[in-house]
Enzyme design. Structure first.
Site, mmCIF file in Angstrom:
data_model
loop_
_atom_site.group_PDB
_atom_site.id
_atom_site.type_symbol
_atom_site.label_atom_id
_atom_site.label_comp_id
_atom_site.label_asym_id
_atom_site.label_seq_id
_atom_site.Cartn_x
_atom_site.Cartn_y
_atom_site.Cartn_z
ATOM 1 N N LYS A 154 20.735 -19.095 11.255
ATOM 2 C CA LYS A 154 19.867 -19.392 10.226
ATOM 3 C C LYS A 154 19.221 -18.310 9.717
ATOM 4 O O LYS A 154 18.691 -17.457 10.218
ATOM 5 C CB LYS A 154 18.785 -20.410 10.817
ATOM 6 C CG LYS A 154 19.171 -21.836 11.338
ATOM 7 C CD LYS A 154 18.037 -22.671 11.859
ATOM 8 C CE LYS A 154 17.221 -23.041 10.527
ATOM 9 N NZ LYS A 154 18.049 -24.072 9.762
ATOM 10 N N ASP A 183 22.921 -17.324 17.589
ATOM 11 C CA ASP A 183 22.446 -17.166 16.241
ATOM 12 C C ASP A 183 22.974 -15.738 15.509
ATOM 13 O O ASP A 183 23.834 -15.077 16.178
ATOM 14 C CB ASP A 183 20.764 -16.721 16.569
ATOM 15 C CG ASP A 183 19.959 -18.048 16.600
ATOM 16 O OD1 ASP A 183 20.634 -19.135 16.407
ATOM 17 O OD2 ASP A 183 18.771 -17.888 17.066
ATOM 18 N N MET A 207 9.907 -11.990 9.602
ATOM 19 C CA MET A 207 10.450 -12.665 8.388
ATOM 20 C C MET A 207 9.510 -12.619 7.508
ATOM 21 O O MET A 207 9.261 -13.558 6.675
ATOM 22 C CB MET A 207 10.533 -14.065 8.990
ATOM 23 C CG MET A 207 11.628 -14.293 10.162
ATOM 24 S SD MET A 207 11.958 -15.812 10.621
ATOM 25 C CE MET A 207 10.326 -16.348 11.488
#
Length: 284
Positions: free
Chosen positions: A73, A51, A187
């Site tokens: 991502k 990642d 996030m």
């Protein structure tokens, strides 16, 4: 420490077999927070699918012939689709590769590791799960913020600021605010204004302490201490950027005495009794 000098303690370590996929947490950033199982997997894998939050220092521990496949991502940036990533893992395993799926933090904490593992098992691919230190715990610890402290909270809630809709639209802020004194939000930077509005509407006070920890546990770590009322303005003024963790609650005050990185630099604690208990910590 280089790959050639990195050795594991003697013992019976599980073998990463051909056709298997290990879903592994790489921790919040500092390579020293990797587990021994994770390091062992890095040295055995034929392919590492990693990642965006996995550092080059960690990837350097792989063998020279190991194939590195980027599958990061990041919000607002071109990224591989989750379905494509999952199916790529299936294809690599079916080709007889020893596959390490390396994810930042813990693969089962807002990391979509459950989706990937389910896809693999549905396609008959054997898996092993290797937990990692989640940024919501390890990242805050590096900032000197305990997510639980018995003078503050008996529970902590981890919540995502980026659900399937692209925002925190499925979060019941009122219920969370009633149930828990400390909230740790992953996030959430893109939707900080929405989060602030939701928590204020739920009755959280404007002067409630908030900390934002960016690039936690890395040399680029930045920590912003603010309040719920001022958090959006202060985030912009401090140029805080993702990846970041937002912590809401009085546990943030403990950083005034527990900022151990500042202490290592020779700075004095800002307040030895930030919760105003009026007595030494050992006197419960």
């Amino acid at each position: 420490m280089t790959e050639s000098t990195l050795t594991l303690p003697s013992g019976s370590w599980p073998a990463l077999e051909p056709g298997w996929v290990w879903l592994c947490g790489a921790g919040p950033g500092d390579p020293g927070l990797m587990t021994l199982h994770a390091i062992h997997a890095l040295k055995e894998a034929d392919v590492v699918v990693y990642d965006a939050l996995v550092s080059k220092d960690i990837l350097a521990w792989t063998r020279p012939e190991t194939e590195l496949v980027y599958a990061g991502k990041r919000g607002g940036k071109p990224s591989a689709k989750q379905a494509d990533i999952s199916l790529q893992l299936v294809e690599l395993a079916k080709a007889g590769k020893r596959v390490l799926r390396l994810k930042g933090g813990d693969p089962f904490v807002f990391g979509r590791g459950g989706e990937e593992a389910q896809t693999l098992i549905q396609h008959g691919v054997p898996v092993r799960i290797i937990p990692g230190i989640s940024a919501g715990i390890g990242g805050l610890a590096y900032a000197g913020i305990p997510v639980t402290h018995r003078d503050v909270n008996q529970a902590v809630t981890f919540v995502t600021g980026h659900d399937k809709t692209g925002g925190p639209t499925q979060v019941d802020w009122a219920a969370m605010s009633r149930a828990c004194g400390v909230l740790v939000i992953y996030m959430g930077m893109k939707h900080a204004a929405t989060i602030r509005k939701g928590l204020l509407s739920a009755g959280r006070p404007e002067d409630e302490p908030v900390a934002v920890v960016s690039q936690a546990t890395t040399p680029g770590q930045k920590v912003l201490e603010t309040t719920l009322g001022d958090m959006v303005v202060d985030i912009d003024a401090a140029d805080m950027a993702p990846p970041a963790i937002i912590c809401v609650g009085r546990a943030v005050l403990m950083r005034q005495v527990l900022d151990w990185q500042a202490l290592m630099r020779g700075e004095a604690p800002r307040d030895l009794d930030p919760l105003k208990r009026g007595k030494p910590a050992q006197e419960g």
